[in-house]
Design an enzyme around this catalytic site. Structure first.
Site, PDB file in Angstrom:
ATOM      1  N   ASP A  34      61.676  57.572  40.097  1.00  0.00           N
ATOM      2  CA  ASP A  34      62.423  58.792  39.801  1.00  0.00           C
ATOM      3  C   ASP A  34      61.975  59.337  38.441  1.00  0.00           C
ATOM      4  O   ASP A  34      62.166  58.685  37.414  1.00  0.00           O
ATOM      5  CB  ASP A  34      63.915  58.466  39.781  1.00  0.00           C
ATOM      6  CG  ASP A  34      64.801  59.699  39.806  1.00  0.00           C
ATOM      7  OD1 ASP A  34      64.275  60.815  39.638  1.00  0.00           O
ATOM      8  OD2 ASP A  34      66.013  59.546  40.000  1.00  0.00           O
ATOM      9  N   ASP A  35      61.357  60.522  38.447  1.00  0.00           N
ATOM     10  CA  ASP A  35      60.910  61.182  37.211  1.00  0.00           C
ATOM     11  C   ASP A  35      59.773  60.426  36.525  1.00  0.00           C
ATOM     12  O   ASP A  35      59.672  60.444  35.295  1.00  0.00           O
ATOM     13  CB  ASP A  35      62.058  61.325  36.205  1.00  0.00           C
ATOM     14  CG  ASP A  35      63.062  62.400  36.565  1.00  0.00           C
ATOM     15  OD1 ASP A  35      62.938  62.976  37.664  1.00  0.00           O
ATOM     16  OD2 ASP A  35      63.983  62.652  35.758  1.00  0.00           O
ATOM     17  N   CYS A  70      64.542  66.488  41.332  1.00  0.00           N
ATOM     18  CA  CYS A  70      64.795  65.339  42.201  1.00  0.00           C
ATOM     19  C   CYS A  70      65.134  65.707  43.647  1.00  0.00           C
ATOM     20  O   CYS A  70      64.383  65.430  44.575  1.00  0.00           O
ATOM     21  CB  CYS A  70      65.916  64.495  41.622  1.00  0.00           C
ATOM     22  SG  CYS A  70      65.681  63.987  39.908  1.00  0.00           S
ATOM     23  N   ASP A 308      59.314  61.265  42.644  1.00  0.00           N
ATOM     24  CA  ASP A 308      59.769  62.558  43.173  1.00  0.00           C
ATOM     25  C   ASP A 308      59.194  63.725  42.390  1.00  0.00           C
ATOM     26  O   ASP A 308      58.947  64.798  42.933  1.00  0.00           O
ATOM     27  CB  ASP A 308      61.301  62.637  43.233  1.00  0.00           C
ATOM     28  CG  ASP A 308      61.989  62.238  41.939  1.00  0.00           C
ATOM     29  OD1 ASP A 308      61.295  61.970  40.941  1.00  0.00           O
ATOM     30  OD2 ASP A 308      63.239  62.186  41.925  1.00  0.00           O
ATOM     31  N   ASN A 309      58.985  63.549  41.086  1.00  0.00           N
ATOM     32  CA  ASN A 309      58.368  64.583  40.250  1.00  0.00           C
ATOM     33  C   ASN A 309      57.875  63.910  38.989  1.00  0.00           C
ATOM     34  O   ASN A 309      58.104  62.715  38.766  1.00  0.00           O
ATOM     35  CB  ASN A 309      59.363  65.703  39.908  1.00  0.00           C
ATOM     36  CG  ASN A 309      60.723  65.206  39.455  1.00  0.00           C
ATOM     37  OD1 ASN A 309      61.699  65.244  40.214  1.00  0.00           O
ATOM     38  ND2 ASN A 309      60.797  64.726  38.220  1.00  0.00           N
TER      39      ASN A 309
END
Length: 632
Positions: A34-35, A70, A308-309
């Site tokens: 995540d991130d 997200c 996700d990014n």
């Protein structure tokens, strides 16, 4: 001991050979952080990732999110669609969250349904989407054969772990760090799935290295605290950009002041916290490899590592966060290890999250004719098997030349020390990237109707905005072509997302309509479109009006974002239900769920068993679940 080791190796090889001779379809494991950045070097500090995945698989350097946030990014991956087609465009209402995914009924037709239909077990563990809360847990994501999901608002509290299995009452895992809970559960699921007699798909999604609630820095497991001592984020390129470069940025970005020493110290502390937290993900990778080996299925399993990014820390003067179109936010790690994937290769082949569903379906043996009709992506499997293919050249093969990135809503500055400009809400934009063998561009149109253009080959840090005051004919010509392309990509669906040139043909009767037969295209790539003989075609505002916004909004509004190409695109509406004015349930009057009194995840918990974790867990009480309301 030597005899038993030899016996284990022999049995493992025999099992692998048997699986291959029986034509067993491969398993798929997606490790989904995540991130996590690529461009700030986070994976450089993950030695197990390097040893087990990068050196034994292929690293793809041009993998991009469709949205640098997200929830919409996750929806795009799960549905195989651009965000303008899922209409999940934010992490909160009205733009989007888990509840919007439910109301739109997109949850009835997405990745797990397709894989289960193909004969797979499909499981999900960890963070699913923003908005999976104590008010919505009883409506778990459909299609999966098993889910065990982090529940908001505890998703971003690493020492206060609450999860719900298959929509049952959430369980509080006190005394443990989130990464140890996720790791132990993941290993138990692999052990179970390996004995089920059918191929499996498993997403393992810790919330690492996302910041914690209240912009608190991510807390590593106790055994990894201090492991990143002395590290500082890179000061290269666009970090704390000069006044000259900042003035060339659009919207609120050009209002930012230079970073002061306090903010810089916080940025470096944030970087160290992210790196230290990711050591727990490295352990997950190590243990997954061990368990797959023990079950004799490692060589018949695709392991995909991504996020996700991306993330920025001081880039373009923003102290922390995502939500921007630049490479730090949209370009994520992608490493693939698995059958027929070459080892130790680095590839520049471009791809996006929306390409994963068709790729996974091809791995599962589903014929392309049986794919869902609304998929915007293309299978990457042949590229994973042949990653040293050249970047797109003209005429194009089945490789991306154009990547579409979008955003709606405000920008979050994930640092309590940086003053927010007054207009951070003006952060909606439409963007495309051109990724070619010799050319590369980033082109954006913001809701303020400001334009950006960067030559990403000559200017990889995306600092010199060529659209600010274009004087030469070549740049002016390029801007007309990119406007036409962006008009197509912001409107695209299925085949026109894979090849927007199908909408950009110069002949009468083919302008703005979909040309089905790609072999008949006159213009197939940007190099061809740049021929001066097409100037009148691309310069015509009747053919290609300027991409525009009427105003900056927090969500997708069809009328606000006209014009389109074609003039009345579906934007995925026939494949989802209306969500206008949908309601996000919340809770109120909930009793506290107290986290660990001290940071957990010491060396003694490195190999903690699931039985031990469960023995110390407890279901949330009725009081802790709260009452229906607007609390979350």
């Amino acid at each position: 001991m030597g005899f038993f080791k030899s016996l284990l190796v022999t049995l493992t090889c025999a099992a692998q050979c048997l699986a291959q001779s029986n034509g067993t379809r491969p398993n798929i494991i997606l490790i989904f952080t995540d991130d996590q950045d690529l461009r700030l070097g986070s994976i450089d500090h993950m030695p197990i990732l390097h040893r087990e995945l990068i050196s034994k698989g292929t690293q793809f350097m041009n993998h991009y999110a469709t949205v640098a946030q997200c929830c919409p990014s996750r929806a795009s991956l799960l549905r195989g669609q651009a965000a303008h087609n899922t209409n999940l465009t934010d992490v909160v209402s009205p733009g989007g969250n888990y509840q919007k995914f439910l109301v739109a009924r997109e949850i009835d037709d997405y990745l797990p349904h397709w894989l289960v239909k193909a004969g797979y077990n499909a499981e999900y563990l960890g963070k699913f989407m923003n908005g999976y809360t104590r008010a919505t847990y009883m409506n778990p994501p459909k299609g999966w054969t098993h889910t065990d999901l982090l529940v908001d608002p505890f998703t971003y509290t690493y020492n206060n772990v609450v999860m719900s299995q298959n929509g049952e009452t959430p369980i509080h895992y006190k005394g443990f760090h989130q990464l140890d809970v996720i790791r132990t559960k993941a290993l138990a699921r692999i052990d179970h799935l390996a004995t089920e007699g059918k191929p499996f798909y498993l997403t393992i999604a810790p919330s690492t290295p996302h910041i914690e609630e209240g912009h608190t820095l991510p807390t590593p497991q106790k055994r990894h605290q201090g492991s990143a001592k002395g590290l500082k984020v890179s000061r290269e390129g666009n970090w704390n950009a000069s006044d000259n470069f900042t003035a060339q940025k659009p919207s609120w970005l050009k209002e930012l002041k230079g970073l002061n020493s306090s903010i810089v110290d916080r940025i470096d502390a944030h970087y160290r916290a992210r790196i230290a937290t990711l050591q727990g993900v490295d352990e997950i990778i190590e243990d997954i490899i061990t368990h797959l080996t023990q079950h004799g299925i490692l060589d018949n399993t695709y392991i995909i590592y991504t996020s996700d990014n991306g993330y920025h820390l001081g880039n373009h003067r923003v102290a922390g966060g995502k939500s921007l179109p630049y490479r730090e936010d949209t370009n994520m790690p992608l490493i693939v290890r698995g059958p027929n994937v070459p080892a130790g290769v680095t590839s520049n082949i471009p791809s996006a999250h929306l390409d994963f569903p068709p790729t996974f379906l091809e791995i599962a043996g589903v014929k392309s004719a049986d794919y869902p009709s609304f998929l915007d992506g293309r299978s990457l499997l042949s590229k994973w098997h042949n990653p040293q293919s050249k970047l797109p050249t003209c005429p194009l093969d089945d490789t991306h030349e154009i990547l579409n990135v979008e955003f709606w809503g405000g920008a979050g500055i994930e640092s309590p020390l940086q003053e927010k400009p007054y207009n951070t809400g003006n952060n909606s934009y439409k963007t495309l990237r051109i990724v070619g063998e010799e050319t590369g561009y980033l082109y954006s149109k913001w809701c303020t109707n400001e334009v950006e253009l960067y030559d990403t080959v000559a200017d990889p840090y995306e600092l010199r905005n060529l659209a600010k005051d274009p004087k030469d004919d070549l740049t002016k010509r390029l801007l007309t072509r990119l406007n036409a392309l962006l008009l197509a990509t912001k409107s695209c669906a299925d085949q026109t997302c894979r090849n927007p040139w199908k909408l950009l043909q110069p002949e009468d009767g083919r302008r703005g309509t979909i040309v089905e037969d790609a072999s008949t295209l006159t213009i197939t790539c940007l190099d061809q479109a740049m021929d001066p003989k097409w100037d009148s075609f691309f310069n015509s505002t009747d053919n290609f009006p300027q991409v525009a916004f009427q105003e900056c909004k927090e969500f997708q509004d069809i009328e606000n974002e006209r014009p389109y190409l074609p003039k009345n695109p579906g934007l995925g509406q026939k494949h989802r239900q209306p969500t206008d004015n949908y309601h996000t349930p919340g809770i109120k009057n909930a009793a506290p769920v107290n986290g660990n009194e001290e940071d957990m995840g010491g060396a003694d918990q490195r190999n903690v068993t699931l039985d031990k974790i469960i023995s110390m867990s407890a279901k949330l009480t009725k009081a802790q679940l709260g009452e229906p309301g607007q609390g979350e």
